[in-house]
Design a protein around this motif. Structure first.
Motif, PDB file in Angstrom:
ATOM      1  N   ASN A  34      -9.765  -4.287   8.508  1.00  0.00           N
ATOM      2  CA  ASN A  34     -11.087  -3.839   8.956  1.00  0.00           C
ATOM      3  C   ASN A  34     -10.963  -2.621   9.873  1.00  0.00           C
ATOM      4  OD1 ASN A  34     -12.018  -6.090   7.610  1.00  0.00           O
ATOM      5  ND2 ASN A  34     -12.592  -7.223   9.436  1.00  0.00           N
ATOM      6  N   PHE A  35     -10.043  -2.719  10.838  1.00  0.00           N
ATOM      7  CA  PHE A  35      -9.863  -1.623  11.781  1.00  0.00           C
ATOM      8  C   PHE A  35      -9.255  -0.395  11.107  1.00  0.00           C
ATOM      9  CE2 PHE A  35     -10.501  -2.947  16.315  1.00  0.00           C
ATOM     10  CZ  PHE A  35     -11.212  -4.098  16.022  1.00  0.00           C
ATOM     11  N   LEU A  36      -8.321  -0.633  10.174  1.00  0.00           N
ATOM     12  CA  LEU A  36      -7.696   0.477   9.459  1.00  0.00           C
ATOM     13  C   LEU A  36      -8.730   1.229   8.621  1.00  0.00           C
ATOM     14  CD1 LEU A  36      -4.965   1.861   8.830  1.00  0.00           C
ATOM     15  CD2 LEU A  36      -4.764   0.330   6.856  1.00  0.00           C
ATOM     16  N   CYS A  37      -9.631   0.481   7.968  1.00  0.00           N
ATOM     17  CA  CYS A  37     -10.675   1.105   7.142  1.00  0.00           C
ATOM     18  C   CYS A  37     -11.735   1.794   8.004  1.00  0.00           C
ATOM     19  CB  CYS A  37     -11.337   0.057   6.246  1.00  0.00           C
ATOM     20  SG  CYS A  37     -10.280  -0.561   4.920  1.00  0.00           S
ATOM     21  N   GLY A  38     -11.991   1.242   9.191  1.00  0.00           N
ATOM     22  CA  GLY A  38     -12.983   1.843  10.065  1.00  0.00           C
ATOM     23  C   GLY A  38     -12.484   3.085  10.778  1.00  0.00           C
TER      24      GLY A  38
ATOM     25  N   LEU B 150       1.443  -9.672   3.273  1.00  0.00           N
ATOM     26  CA  LEU B 150       0.112 -10.179   2.922  1.00  0.00           C
ATOM     27  C   LEU B 150      -0.929  -9.064   2.849  1.00  0.00           C
ATOM     28  CD1 LEU B 150       0.001 -13.402   5.173  1.00  0.00           C
ATOM     29  CD2 LEU B 150       0.495 -13.259   2.723  1.00  0.00           C
ATOM     30  N   VAL B 151      -0.641  -7.955   3.539  1.00  0.00           N
ATOM     31  CA  VAL B 151      -1.567  -6.806   3.523  1.00  0.00           C
ATOM     32  C   VAL B 151      -1.725  -6.263   2.107  1.00  0.00           C
ATOM     33  CG1 VAL B 151      -1.897  -4.438   4.372  1.00  0.00           C
ATOM     34  CG2 VAL B 151      -1.047  -6.209   5.915  1.00  0.00           C
ATOM     35  N   PHE B 152      -0.686  -6.405   1.284  1.00  0.00           N
ATOM     36  CA  PHE B 152      -0.676  -5.804  -0.055  1.00  0.00           C
ATOM     37  C   PHE B 152      -0.956  -6.824  -1.159  1.00  0.00           C
ATOM     38  CE2 PHE B 152       2.272  -3.656   2.814  1.00  0.00           C
ATOM     39  CZ  PHE B 152       1.731  -2.373   2.821  1.00  0.00           C
ATOM     40  N   ARG B 153      -1.355  -8.026  -0.786  1.00  0.00           N
ATOM     41  CA  ARG B 153      -1.558  -9.084  -1.782  1.00  0.00           C
ATOM     42  C   ARG B 153      -3.007  -9.543  -1.879  1.00  0.00           C
ATOM     43  NH1 ARG B 153       3.813 -12.998  -1.529  1.00  0.00           N
ATOM     44  NH2 ARG B 153       5.340 -11.335  -1.914  1.00  0.00           N
ATOM     45  N   LEU B 154      -3.924  -8.652  -1.611  1.00  0.00           N
ATOM     46  CA  LEU B 154      -5.339  -8.986  -1.690  1.00  0.00           C
ATOM     47  C   LEU B 154      -5.939  -8.434  -2.974  1.00  0.00           C
ATOM     48  CD1 LEU B 154      -6.432  -8.219   1.995  1.00  0.00           C
ATOM     49  CD2 LEU B 154      -5.717 -10.403   1.030  1.00  0.00           C
ATOM     50  N   SER B 155      -7.093  -8.959  -3.334  1.00  0.00           N
ATOM     51  CA  SER B 155      -7.780  -8.486  -4.531  1.00  0.00           C
ATOM     52  C   SER B 155      -8.543  -7.206  -4.221  1.00  0.00           C
ATOM     53  CB  SER B 155      -8.765  -9.555  -5.024  1.00  0.00           C
ATOM     54  OG  SER B 155      -9.804  -9.739  -4.064  1.00  0.00           O
ATOM     55  N   ARG B 156      -8.965  -6.517  -5.277  1.00  0.00           N
ATOM     56  CA  ARG B 156      -9.743  -5.287  -5.092  1.00  0.00           C
ATOM     57  C   ARG B 156     -11.029  -5.585  -4.314  1.00  0.00           C
ATOM     58  NH1 ARG B 156     -12.150  -1.456  -9.980  1.00  0.00           N
ATOM     59  NH2 ARG B 156     -13.132   0.103  -8.611  1.00  0.00           N
ATOM     60  N   ARG B 157     -11.625  -6.725  -4.608  1.00  0.00           N
ATOM     61  CA  ARG B 157     -12.855  -7.126  -3.911  1.00  0.00           C
ATOM     62  C   ARG B 157     -12.603  -7.318  -2.413  1.00  0.00           C
ATOM     63  NH1 ARG B 157     -15.166 -12.082  -2.745  1.00  0.00           N
ATOM     64  NH2 ARG B 157     -17.447 -12.141  -2.649  1.00  0.00           N
ATOM     65  N   GLN B 158     -11.446  -7.860  -2.049  1.00  0.00           N
ATOM     66  CA  GLN B 158     -11.130  -8.080  -0.640  1.00  0.00           C
ATOM     67  C   GLN B 158     -10.877  -6.767   0.097  1.00  0.00           C
ATOM     68  OE1 GLN B 158      -8.014 -11.039  -1.415  1.00  0.00           O
ATOM     69  NE2 GLN B 158      -9.170 -12.530  -0.197  1.00  0.00           N
ATOM     70  N   TYR B 159     -10.304  -5.780  -0.604  1.00  0.00           N
ATOM     71  CA  TYR B 159     -10.123  -4.466   0.025  1.00  0.00           C
ATOM     72  C   TYR B 159     -11.472  -3.790   0.260  1.00  0.00           C
ATOM     73  CZ  TYR B 159      -5.076  -4.821  -0.703  1.00  0.00           C
ATOM     74  OH  TYR B 159      -3.767  -5.223  -0.660  1.00  0.00           O
ATOM     75  N   LEU B 160     -12.388  -3.945  -0.698  1.00  0.00           N
ATOM     76  CA  LEU B 160     -13.745  -3.416  -0.516  1.00  0.00           C
ATOM     77  C   LEU B 160     -14.452  -4.148   0.628  1.00  0.00           C
ATOM     78  CD1 LEU B 160     -14.917  -2.977  -4.225  1.00  0.00           C
ATOM     79  CD2 LEU B 160     -14.433  -1.160  -2.563  1.00  0.00           C
ATOM     80  N   GLN B 161     -14.188  -5.451   0.737  1.00  0.00           N
ATOM     81  CA  GLN B 161     -14.732  -6.237   1.842  1.00  0.00           C
ATOM     82  C   GLN B 161     -14.220  -5.697   3.175  1.00  0.00           C
ATOM     83  OE1 GLN B 161     -13.236 -10.253   1.978  1.00  0.00           O
ATOM     84  NE2 GLN B 161     -14.859 -10.981   3.319  1.00  0.00           N
ATOM     85  N   SER B 162     -12.948  -5.313   3.222  1.00  0.00           N
ATOM     86  CA  SER B 162     -12.365  -4.745   4.438  1.00  0.00           C
ATOM     87  C   SER B 162     -13.105  -3.477   4.847  1.00  0.00           C
ATOM     88  CB  SER B 162     -10.880  -4.426   4.227  1.00  0.00           C
ATOM     89  OG  SER B 162     -10.164  -5.577   3.849  1.00  0.00           O
ATOM     90  N   LEU B 163     -13.472  -2.658   3.868  1.00  0.00           N
ATOM     91  CA  LEU B 163     -14.198  -1.427   4.152  1.00  0.00           C
ATOM     92  C   LEU B 163     -15.579  -1.735   4.729  1.00  0.00           C
ATOM     93  CD1 LEU B 163     -14.483   1.638   4.012  1.00  0.00           C
ATOM     94  CD2 LEU B 163     -15.238   1.388   1.632  1.00  0.00           C
ATOM     95  N   GLY B 164     -16.286  -2.673   4.088  1.00  0.00           N
ATOM     96  CA  GLY B 164     -17.625  -3.028   4.553  1.00  0.00           C
ATOM     97  C   GLY B 164     -17.615  -3.644   5.938  1.00  0.00           C
ATOM     98  N   MET B 165     -16.673  -4.565   6.166  1.00  0.00           N
ATOM     99  CA  MET B 165     -16.608  -5.227   7.471  1.00  0.00           C
ATOM    100  C   MET B 165     -16.098  -4.278   8.554  1.00  0.00           C
ATOM    101  SD  MET B 165     -15.378  -9.102   6.494  1.00  0.00           S
ATOM    102  CE  MET B 165     -15.783  -9.784   8.113  1.00  0.00           C
ATOM    103  N   GLY B 166     -15.261  -3.313   8.155  1.00  0.00           N
ATOM    104  CA  GLY B 166     -14.774  -2.319   9.110  1.00  0.00           C
ATOM    105  C   GLY B 166     -15.882  -1.422   9.634  1.00  0.00           C
ATOM    106  N   LEU B 167     -16.890  -1.171   8.804  1.00  0.00           N
ATOM    107  CA  LEU B 167     -18.030  -0.372   9.252  1.00  0.00           C
ATOM    108  C   LEU B 167     -18.863  -1.127  10.294  1.00  0.00           C
ATOM    109  CD1 LEU B 167     -19.172   1.196   5.845  1.00  0.00           C
ATOM    110  CD2 LEU B 167     -18.065   2.375   7.755  1.00  0.00           C
ATOM    111  N   ILE B 168     -18.817  -2.470  10.202  1.00  0.00           N
ATOM    112  CA  ILE B 168     -19.528  -3.293  11.188  1.00  0.00           C
ATOM    113  C   ILE B 168     -18.687  -3.447  12.456  1.00  0.00           C
ATOM    114  CG2 ILE B 168     -20.551  -5.558  11.637  1.00  0.00           C
ATOM    115  CD1 ILE B 168     -20.962  -5.844   8.600  1.00  0.00           C
ATOM    116  N   ASN B 169     -17.441  -3.845  12.279  1.00  0.00           N
ATOM    117  CA  ASN B 169     -16.489  -4.031  13.382  1.00  0.00           C
ATOM    118  C   ASN B 169     -15.139  -3.455  12.956  1.00  0.00           C
ATOM    119  OD1 ASN B 169     -15.156  -5.050  15.705  1.00  0.00           O
ATOM    120  ND2 ASN B 169     -14.504  -6.851  14.554  1.00  0.00           N
ATOM    121  N   PRO B 170     -14.715  -2.326  13.535  1.00  0.00           N
ATOM    122  CA  PRO B 170     -15.053  -1.849  14.872  1.00  0.00           C
ATOM    123  C   PRO B 170     -16.184  -0.814  14.971  1.00  0.00           C
ATOM    124  CG  PRO B 170     -13.187  -0.632  14.054  1.00  0.00           C
ATOM    125  CD  PRO B 170     -13.528  -1.630  12.986  1.00  0.00           C
ATOM    126  N   CYS B 171     -16.560  -0.165  13.870  1.00  0.00           N
ATOM    127  CA  CYS B 171     -17.402   1.033  13.979  1.00  0.00           C
ATOM    128  C   CYS B 171     -18.702   0.793  14.752  1.00  0.00           C
ATOM    129  CB  CYS B 171     -17.713   1.586  12.596  1.00  0.00           C
ATOM    130  SG  CYS B 171     -16.268   2.236  11.731  1.00  0.00           S
TER     131      CYS B 171
END
Length: 301
Positions: A189-193, A61-82
């Motif tokens: 989120n954690f991987l991106c952060g 499931l980690v590899f079945r997300l849309s480009r928008r969801q991966y960008l969302q992971s980056l944004g949310m990772g900056l909030i939690n955990p960063c």
């Protein structure tokens, strides 16, 4: 075993883990800077969540997300955990565990208030009353009982603790629009952060970590507070036939936490901590009454 009993077991296991983390925070921060602790804990959490996803057969499931969801992971990772954990660990670095831990529990009330402008929910009189009671407890704890003088023991530490509640509540409001699998989402989120935390750690505190109890405590935080506890709580919510009964278990955690703080850290628990904590929990209980009333109405409706 019924689903509700399983949910209560998962919930109790989560509460037990949450009750130990304030102690683990202080043990880790004995020899580590907050950002160093964050890097170690985040790395441990990423490994644990990846292992859980593989064990549950959901790694694909980690590899079945849309480009928008991966960008969302980056944004949310900056909030939690960063941002969230940097503020939280900073608060624990400056305050005794018995003060920082109860202040962190006010995030549930902040969530209720932020839900008014961002989710369109109504602010009721019970919410206002709950806020007054809750933050009266915050003042009692932060002033160590010197309420009339408003002489805060560590204004910056208190600000960091309350700031973390604002960030955490904001994170969960954003998460209401998150369609990703919860564990997959948190893992990404954690991987991106992680790279941002690593760079911040290298640039400020450095990457020279002392080997010993503090390092082990930081790994413990990453494995259990950031990883396993989230999965257990998700399972509790998924299996619960009455979520309010499971949610009420949260109120055990801060009191149980004081037991670990006293016996392991050796902190003398101040009378103001007990008074403030009772006020905070009382305020949260008042705020939760409308949730329980709504669930009971649905059950009988």
């Amino acid at each position: 075993m019924t689903n509700q009993k399983q949910a209560m077991m998962y919930g109790l296991a989560t509460v037990l883990l949450w009750s130990t983390v304030a102690t683990a925070f202080k043990l880790a921060l004995a020899d580590l800077a907050p950002v160093q602790m964050l890097l170690i804990a985040c790395l441990a959490s990423v490994v644990v969540m990846a292992t859980i996803l593989v064990a549950q057969g959901r790694w694909h499931l980690v590899f079945r997300l849309s480009r928008r969801q991966y960008l969302q992971s980056l944004g949310m990772g900056l909030i939690n955990p960063c941002l969230y954990y940097f503020l939280l660990f900073g608060a624990f670095d400056r305050l005794p565990a018995q003060e920082a831990q109860p202040l962190n529990y006010t995030w549930a009330l902040v969530l209720a208030y932020l839900s008014v402008p961002f989710l369109g929910q109504r602010l009721r009189r019970i919410d206002i009353l709950a806020g007054l009671v809750c933050y009266a407890g915050v003042v009692v704890i932060a002033t160590r009982g010197a309420v009339t003088s408003l002489d805060f023991s560590d204004p910056l530490g208190v600000s960091l603790a309350l700031g973390s509640t604002l960030v955490w509540a904001s994170y969960w409001i954003i998460a209401t629009r998150d369609s990703r699998d919860p564990v997959v989402g948190l893992f990404l989120n954690f991987l991106c952060g992680l790279p941002f935390i690593a760079v911040a750690c290298w640039y400020t505190a450095g990457l020279d970590f002392p080997v010993g109890g503090s390092l082990a405590a930081a790994v413990y935080v990453g494995v259990f507070e950031m990883g396993v506890a989230f999965v257990l709580w998700s399972q509790a919510m998924k299996k619960a036939e009455n979520t309010s009964k499971v949610s009420n278990l949260i109120f055990i955690s801060p009191f149980l936490s004081l037991v670990f703080i006293y016996f392991i850290l050796g902190e003398v628990i101040l009378p103001s901590t007990y008074v403030g904590l009772v006020l905070i929990i009382g305020g949260l209980w008042l705020q939760q009454r409308k949730v329980r009333a709504r669930e009971q109405a649905l059950e009988h409706g």
